[in-house]
Write a protein that holds these residues in place. Structure first.
Motif, PDB file in Angstrom:
ATOM      1  N   HIS A   1      47.751  43.073  53.014  1.00 21.73           N
ATOM      2  CA  HIS A   1      47.820  44.324  52.254  1.00 21.73           C
ATOM      3  C   HIS A   1      46.721  44.373  51.199  1.00 21.73           C
ATOM      4  O   HIS A   1      46.113  45.422  50.937  1.00 21.73           O
ATOM      5  CB  HIS A   1      49.188  44.447  51.587  1.00 21.73           C
ATOM      6  N   ASP A   2      46.430  43.219  50.577  1.00 15.41           N
ATOM      7  CA  ASP A   2      45.405  43.172  49.528  1.00 15.41           C
ATOM      8  C   ASP A   2      43.992  43.150  50.102  1.00 15.41           C
ATOM      9  O   ASP A   2      43.052  43.535  49.413  1.00 15.41           O
ATOM     10  CB  ASP A   2      45.610  41.917  48.663  1.00 15.41           C
ATOM     11  N   ARG A   3      43.840  42.727  51.352  1.00 12.87           N
ATOM     12  CA  ARG A   3      42.494  42.527  51.910  1.00 12.87           C
ATOM     13  C   ARG A   3      41.796  43.822  52.273  1.00 12.87           C
ATOM     14  O   ARG A   3      40.602  44.002  51.982  1.00 12.87           O
ATOM     15  CB  ARG A   3      42.587  41.630  53.152  1.00 12.87           C
ATOM     16  N   GLY A   4      42.471  44.736  52.912  1.00 11.13           N
ATOM     17  CA  GLY A   4      41.815  45.952  53.385  1.00 11.13           C
ATOM     18  C   GLY A   4      41.034  45.701  54.664  1.00 11.13           C
ATOM     19  O   GLY A   4      41.420  44.870  55.481  1.00 11.13           O
ATOM     20  N   ASN A   5      39.911  46.387  54.830  1.00 13.92           N
ATOM     21  CA  ASN A   5      39.088  46.266  56.040  1.00 13.92           C
ATOM     22  C   ASN A   5      38.526  44.846  56.152  1.00 13.92           C
ATOM     23  O   ASN A   5      37.849  44.373  55.240  1.00 13.92           O
ATOM     24  CB  ASN A   5      37.951  47.281  56.002  1.00 13.92           C
ATOM     25  N   PRO A   6      38.778  44.158  57.272  1.00 11.20           N
ATOM     26  CA  PRO A   6      38.336  42.760  57.387  1.00 11.20           C
ATOM     27  C   PRO A   6      36.823  42.579  57.535  1.00 11.20           C
ATOM     28  O   PRO A   6      36.329  41.461  57.410  1.00 11.20           O
ATOM     29  CB  PRO A   6      39.061  42.273  58.651  1.00 11.20           C
TER      30      PRO A   6
END
Length: 256
Positions: A249-254
């Protein structure tokens, strides 16, 4: 025989003076792993949760079929925590001398209960993937969904009276895409292999997070309590799954 993860006491100069084994199994792997660390823009947090001495089990999620997670995790533990972990790996590495010799020189140990416990009783840190090959070779469509944890790591922790450090690894699922998990029933009963889409790694951004260590409040004689061991393994799996979902959820687009 020196482990390629082990940091030498002195800097390496004059490559021409080094023997072939040192170059292949110590210098080159460390060089390539540092390249991968930059290529994946690796972020590492929670290193302070790794005990600096004594036996400990590092228990990460397993994914990406290539084994990059095992290589990079071992490298990070050596670089950041100044420990040389014993990485328990798939038995396929040890089927023949051709693969077993380089695997041993690179610090791999066959993933058996006895090997893991022996390393812990000598005060070592070990990297053990509780999902086993089922996690490593699951299709990308099931990415970041933990497969059922095997219970051996819980029994090791009980018998060695050592903490378990859960580890979240993000990025491996997007780096290597696996289309399907193939099962063998005739010649290699019970074994699985991946059906990969890509061989060259995609430039996904990696994150490795070491969670706080968990010390089990039980004596070694509980190692044969199957119900308790199963319950602990399930609880560990649920906690790691929750941590993975929070990290996603915290990462966003990998790839950004």
């Amino acid at each position: 025989m020196k482990n390629f993860l082990k940091k030498p006491n002195e800097k390496i100069f004059g490559l021409k003076e080094l023997d072939r084994d040192t170059l292949i199994f110590r210098v080159l792997p460390r060089f390539l792993l540092e390249i991968l660390r930059k290529y994946f823009r690796l972020e590492v947090t929670g290193v302070e949760n790794i005990p600096r001495r004594g036996p400990v089990i590092l228990a990460p999620n397993h994914s990406g079929y290539s084994g990059f997670d095992a290589f990079l995790l071992g490298h990070i533990v050596q670089q950041e925590a100044k420990r040389v972990p014993r990485v328990l790996t798939h038995h396929f590495w040890f089927l023949t001398e051709t693969t077993a010799i380089p695997a041993t020189k690179m610090g791999f140990t066959e993933a058996t209960y006895e090997n893991g416990l022996n390393a812990l009783k000598k005060g070592n840190a070990i990297v053990l993937f509780p999902e086993g090959e089922q996690g490593n070779f699951k299709p990308t469509s099931e990415r970041y969904q933990l497969q059922e944890f095997k219970r051996g790591f819980v029994r090791m922790a009980l018998e060695a009276q050592c903490p378990i450090v859960p580890v979240v690894i993000l990025g491996a699922e997007e780096t290597h895409i696996n289309l399907k998990k193939l099962k063998f029933t005739k010649f290699l009963r019970g074994s699985v292999i991946p059906l990969p889409l890509n061989i060259l790694p995609l430039p996904a951004k990696w994150r490795i997070r070491f969670l706080p260590p968990i010390t089990l409040p039980y004596k070694p004689n509980k190692v044969d309590d199957s119900e308790l061991v199963h319950e602990i393994a399930q609880d560990m799996q649920e906690k790691l799954q929750q941590a993975i979902e929070e990290a996603l959820h915290d990462r966003g687009n990998p790839f950004i």
